[in-house]
Design a protein around this motif. Sequence first.
Motif, PDB file in Angstrom:
ATOM      1  N   LYS A 144      -1.888  10.704 -16.172  1.00 34.91           N
ATOM      2  CA  LYS A 144      -2.436   9.679 -15.282  1.00 34.91           C
ATOM      3  C   LYS A 144      -1.321   8.805 -14.708  1.00 34.91           C
ATOM      4  N   ASP A 145      -0.364   8.413 -15.543  1.00 38.31           N
ATOM      5  CA  ASP A 145       0.763   7.602 -15.082  1.00 38.31           C
ATOM      6  C   ASP A 145       1.518   8.316 -13.963  1.00 38.31           C
ATOM      7  N   VAL A 146       1.798   9.591 -14.190  1.00 35.90           N
ATOM      8  CA  VAL A 146       2.591  10.364 -13.237  1.00 35.90           C
ATOM      9  C   VAL A 146       1.867  10.506 -11.905  1.00 35.90           C
ATOM     10  N   LEU A 147       0.572  10.772 -11.951  1.00 35.15           N
ATOM     11  CA  LEU A 147      -0.195  10.904 -10.717  1.00 35.15           C
ATOM     12  C   LEU A 147      -0.212   9.597  -9.933  1.00 35.15           C
ATOM     13  N   LEU A 148      -0.372   8.477 -10.631  1.00 33.10           N
ATOM     14  CA  LEU A 148      -0.390   7.182  -9.950  1.00 33.10           C
ATOM     15  C   LEU A 148       0.972   6.840  -9.357  1.00 33.10           C
ATOM     16  N   ILE A 149       2.052   7.121 -10.083  1.00 32.09           N
ATOM     17  CA  ILE A 149       3.395   6.870  -9.549  1.00 32.09           C
ATOM     18  C   ILE A 149       3.659   7.782  -8.362  1.00 32.09           C
ATOM     19  N   GLY A 150       3.194   9.038  -8.447  1.00 37.12           N
ATOM     20  CA  GLY A 150       3.363   9.958  -7.329  1.00 37.12           C
ATOM     21  C   GLY A 150       2.627   9.493  -6.089  1.00 37.12           C
ATOM     22  N   LEU A 151       1.399   8.995  -6.261  1.00 38.32           N
ATOM     23  CA  LEU A 151       0.650   8.458  -5.121  1.00 38.32           C
ATOM     24  C   LEU A 151       1.325   7.219  -4.558  1.00 38.32           C
ATOM     25  N   ALA A 152       1.873   6.388  -5.445  1.00 35.80           N
ATOM     26  CA  ALA A 152       2.596   5.200  -4.981  1.00 35.80           C
ATOM     27  C   ALA A 152       3.824   5.605  -4.173  1.00 35.80           C
ATOM     28  N   GLN A 153       4.504   6.664  -4.611  1.00 38.43           N
ATOM     29  CA  GLN A 153       5.698   7.113  -3.893  1.00 38.43           C
ATOM     30  C   GLN A 153       5.363   7.509  -2.452  1.00 38.43           C
ATOM     31  N   ALA A 154       4.158   8.031  -2.244  1.00 39.70           N
ATOM     32  CA  ALA A 154       3.753   8.407  -0.893  1.00 39.70           C
ATOM     33  C   ALA A 154       3.685   7.197   0.033  1.00 39.70           C
ATOM     34  N   LEU A 155       3.455   6.005  -0.533  1.00 37.52           N
ATOM     35  CA  LEU A 155       3.445   4.786   0.296  1.00 37.52           C
ATOM     36  C   LEU A 155       4.808   4.499   0.898  1.00 37.52           C
ATOM     37  N   ALA A 156       5.857   5.072   0.301  1.00 40.42           N
ATOM     38  CA  ALA A 156       7.209   4.847   0.818  1.00 40.42           C
ATOM     39  C   ALA A 156       7.403   5.471   2.184  1.00 40.42           C
ATOM     40  N   LEU A 157       6.449   6.304   2.630  1.00 37.86           N
ATOM     41  CA  LEU A 157       6.513   6.838   3.987  1.00 37.86           C
ATOM     42  C   LEU A 157       6.308   5.727   5.014  1.00 37.86           C
ATOM     43  N   ILE A 158       5.733   4.610   4.584  1.00 35.11           N
ATOM     44  CA  ILE A 158       5.633   3.433   5.456  1.00 35.11           C
ATOM     45  C   ILE A 158       6.987   2.741   5.458  1.00 35.11           C
ATOM     46  N   PRO A 159       7.683   2.677   6.591  1.00 39.13           N
ATOM     47  CA  PRO A 159       9.019   2.051   6.624  1.00 39.13           C
ATOM     48  C   PRO A 159       8.981   0.613   6.123  1.00 39.13           C
ATOM     49  N   GLY A 160       9.974   0.255   5.337  1.00 38.84           N
ATOM     50  CA  GLY A 160      10.054  -1.084   4.776  1.00 38.84           C
ATOM     51  C   GLY A 160       9.519  -1.181   3.368  1.00 38.84           C
TER      52      GLY A 160
END
Length: 266
Positions: free
Chosen positions: A148-164
């Motif tokens: 569960k931790d890994v999936l949530l961190i992975g989904l959070a990493q996708a937010l990095a596609l938003i510049p800034g």
Amino acid sequence: MDWLQVVVLSIVQGLTEFLPISSSAHLILVPVLTPWNDQGLAFDVALHIGSLAAVVLYFRHELVRMTVSWVGSLRGGGQDDDARLAWWVLLATVPVCLIGFTFRDAIEVGMRSPILIGVSLIGFGLVLGYADWRRRRGGRSEYQLGLKDVLLIGLAQALALIPGTSRSGITITAALLLGMSREGAARFSFLLSIPVIALAGGLEIVGLIRESHEVDWVAVTVGALLSGISAYLCIHYFLAFIKRVGMQPFVVYRLLLGGWLLWLFW
């Protein structure tokens, strides 16, 4: 390219790739504050290669153990902590790859506004500040993560596609909120950067092959070396710094930079 441009861009890339302060925000500022032309795709590829080499070199011992154990797990040898961590790094990379490949054109065209970058710097900076304040002591290491931790961190990493947003910033934030220690969160974030940088660099290399422009190999080589050296030093001192001080200085920096971008471009 003149040599000052080579040095500045290389160091900016090497530092901001791993600090939680957003490389996209800083790469926006460079042309705003200087008369330099675009550095070209070949130089961008070189900077990514330098950053990738730095993080691989820094975590070389861990990566060897993870690779050996991961291959062993594929052969039915069971999973130890290193094999599990290797699987977690690969799994957490899937969301950003799927979303990045699907919406790449929309992101590159529609989300490069300096105002959006400023808002992201401030908004996600405040969340990082809260996560760090909440997790001031203790916490789990990167070897104590669950699915569960890994999936949530992975989904959070996708937010990095938003510049800034900052890839390292958002993954560290998510990890801290999930109960990881500062050092464990940062180390896992840096391990996550390896497949992401490799894939991004691979896409740039494909684009470079399609181009027919001449390449300044001296500038490219120096840029890769400087980016690698600055990235390696950044990783080393960042891990030592957050263990003693935490993330708050980076939060303050994000707020100031984001506010300046909003004032500059609003």
